[in-house]
Motif scaffolding. Sequence first.
Motif, mmCIF file in Angstrom:
data_model
loop_
_atom_site.group_PDB
_atom_site.id
_atom_site.type_symbol
_atom_site.label_atom_id
_atom_site.label_comp_id
_atom_site.label_asym_id
_atom_site.label_seq_id
_atom_site.Cartn_x
_atom_site.Cartn_y
_atom_site.Cartn_z
ATOM 1 N N VAL A 1 7.476 17.198 11.057
ATOM 2 C CA VAL A 1 6.587 17.247 9.889
ATOM 3 C C VAL A 1 5.502 16.194 10.081
ATOM 4 N N SER A 2 4.281 16.650 10.288
ATOM 5 C CA SER A 2 3.194 15.720 10.577
ATOM 6 C C SER A 2 2.459 15.264 9.329
ATOM 7 N N ALA A 3 2.504 16.063 8.235
ATOM 8 C CA ALA A 3 1.732 15.682 7.049
ATOM 9 C C ALA A 3 2.283 16.349 5.795
ATOM 10 N N VAL A 4 1.988 15.731 4.673
ATOM 11 C CA VAL A 4 2.254 16.287 3.350
ATOM 12 C C VAL A 4 1.051 15.955 2.468
ATOM 13 N N ALA A 5 0.780 16.830 1.483
ATOM 14 C CA ALA A 5 -0.339 16.590 0.575
ATOM 15 C C ALA A 5 -0.116 17.381 -0.701
ATOM 16 N N PHE A 6 -0.716 16.926 -1.790
ATOM 17 C CA PHE A 6 -0.672 17.654 -3.063
ATOM 18 C C PHE A 6 -1.865 18.590 -3.147
ATOM 19 N N ALA B 1 2.288 11.198 0.759
ATOM 20 C CA ALA B 1 1.429 11.718 -0.300
ATOM 21 C C ALA B 1 1.901 11.119 -1.611
ATOM 22 N N VAL B 2 0.965 10.754 -2.459
ATOM 23 C CA VAL B 2 1.259 10.167 -3.773
ATOM 24 C C VAL B 2 0.568 11.024 -4.820
ATOM 25 N N SER B 3 1.308 11.426 -5.863
ATOM 26 C CA SER B 3 0.708 12.238 -6.911
ATOM 27 C C SER B 3 -0.371 11.451 -7.645
ATOM 28 N N GLU B 4 -1.280 12.169 -8.291
ATOM 29 C CA GLU B 4 -2.426 11.524 -8.937
ATOM 30 C C GLU B 4 -1.989 10.528 -9.998
ATOM 31 N N ASN B 5 -0.907 10.836 -10.725
ATOM 32 C CA ASN B 5 -0.411 9.917 -11.761
ATOM 33 C C ASN B 5 0.565 8.884 -11.213
ATOM 34 N N TYR C 1 5.940 11.485 -1.539
ATOM 35 C CA TYR C 1 6.589 12.260 -0.492
ATOM 36 C C TYR C 1 6.265 11.623 0.855
ATOM 37 N N VAL C 2 7.261 11.585 1.737
ATOM 38 C CA VAL C 2 7.091 10.996 3.061
ATOM 39 C C VAL C 2 7.520 12.013 4.110
ATOM 40 N N ALA C 3 6.616 12.304 5.055
ATOM 41 C CA ALA C 3 6.888 13.265 6.126
ATOM 42 C C ALA C 3 7.443 12.534 7.344
ATOM 43 N N GLU C 4 8.501 13.087 7.926
ATOM 44 C CA GLU C 4 9.118 12.502 9.124
ATOM 45 C C GLU C 4 8.974 13.461 10.311
ATOM 46 N N LEU C 5 8.637 12.873 11.456
ATOM 47 C CA LEU C 5 8.599 13.656 12.693
ATOM 48 C C LEU C 5 10.000 13.969 13.190
ATOM 49 N N SER C 6 10.861 12.957 13.167
ATOM 50 C CA SER C 6 12.240 13.114 13.617
ATOM 51 C C SER C 6 13.112 12.090 12.905
ATOM 52 N N PRO C 7 14.090 12.543 12.121
ATOM 53 C CA PRO C 7 14.471 13.922 11.853
ATOM 54 C C PRO C 7 13.371 14.672 11.096
ATOM 55 N N THR C 8 13.397 15.974 11.175
ATOM 56 C CA THR C 8 12.324 16.804 10.616
ATOM 57 C C THR C 8 12.585 17.047 9.125
ATOM 58 N N VAL C 9 12.242 16.059 8.328
ATOM 59 C CA VAL C 9 12.514 16.137 6.889
ATOM 60 C C VAL C 9 11.301 15.638 6.104
#
Length: 471
Positions: A65-70, A351-355, A360-368
């Motif tokens: 998982v390379s990225a997360v975003a709202f 990624a951090v919500s606007e409020n 959320y935190v993306a991990e390369l390994s483990p893939t979570v």
Amino acid sequence: MFTQWGPAYSRKMLIWLLLTCVIIGEQQFETVADSNTTEAHLWNSDHDYEYVPEWFPSNRTLGSVSAVAFDASGNIVVFHRGSHVWDINSFDQQNRYLPISRGPIVESTLLVVNNQTGTVINEWGSNFFYMPHGLTIDRNDSYWITDVAMHQVFKFNPTVSTTEPALALGRAFQPGSDIHSFCKPTSVAVLDNGDFFVADGYCNGRIMKYSSDGRLVLSWGKNSFVLTISYKLPKGPIPENFFAIPHALTYAADKDILCVADREQGRVQCFNAKDGTFHSMYSHPQIGSRIFSVKYSPMNGGVLYIINGPQFTNGTRPIQGFILSMQSNQIIARFFPNNPQLAFSNPHELAVSENGNQIYVAELSPTVVHKFKRKNVVQRFSQQSQSPLSSEMFPVATDSKTMEENPYTSTLMIVSIVGSLLTTSCLLFCVWRTICPSSTVSGRRPRFSTAVENISLRNLNHSEQELRETV
């Protein structure tokens, strides 16, 4: 040990060692205590988060998982690499992607997930990307994506098309350093007027600003990553505008500044968004020497959410999330899984919500993908009254009160005291054996020696691949 120089000299030397040990022990104690006190007073309960386990659907398999975003609706979008893995065979010495013949990732690389239920409500991005890296979603729900294998930046409008980008910059599979090229671009930040910035990236170490229609406006920065530079860095601290992999970007709209996670130099550099001039710099010894991502929130005068990663230096720091005040340049909170078996290993993006209620935190390994939610006041005081340690192993306090003693740092204090006492006791015993006549055997004073502690230092001669990609 010292008896070969005579009893008087031996006694003087041992007494001197004893006093030195006691002084060092006291200094260590004072340093730890002072650090604890500082962090205790700065701790802010506005940023107190709890871990949410098993929120993601168990029947979905993720690649790295390379990225997360709202997105604009508050859903969380997960960007992953499917069956593709960045390893030592992925690129040649000229940064050209080698397994092109394998084709693009066949799985859907973008998953749109309801952040309350964890249900996947949409997915796309199959048969297009080769090595996903960065994801930014602007206020108009446009997706800005970087692919390090393709050396390109894409803008997608999913309501129009998920297969044809609305904008594509860079030359496909051709790394370069001219104004029309990128070399492993990492991240994008978008302004309200549509202008955007690109972090370029693993090779070029520069920031590029574009108009909303994709015309280059300005560029700044110089590569200082030790594995890719072709010149000798000056002695002393690395100056501003030098980047050792600008790995993530975040825009502080209320301050009109762009902040850059300077990954291999363990710092966040911020610049005026209008003209790219240097604004400020942030780092902290508790974070360590590597910063993988940064996000901004205007709360409390401006804070930076930071995630570090595996360290390649002595005195490594735990892998955690940090919330740093831009006003004081001090850590005011931390976040990390409360279960050691789920601890961060190779976090890559957050990624951090606007409020500010969710992280959320993306991990390369483990893939979570890790999820955290902010505690409310009732939960905080309820948990604090039930247990001396919170679920995150950090104490909770209101803004109007001083935070109670941090159990981690309390342990450090105790270890420091015990270590000093044990060392002092050993030296006292040695002094007694040296001075006391009764310690002699057959008229001859026995020799003694202090055992030498063999400290195994971590091998710092890491391979180029280890440094390049915890990616």
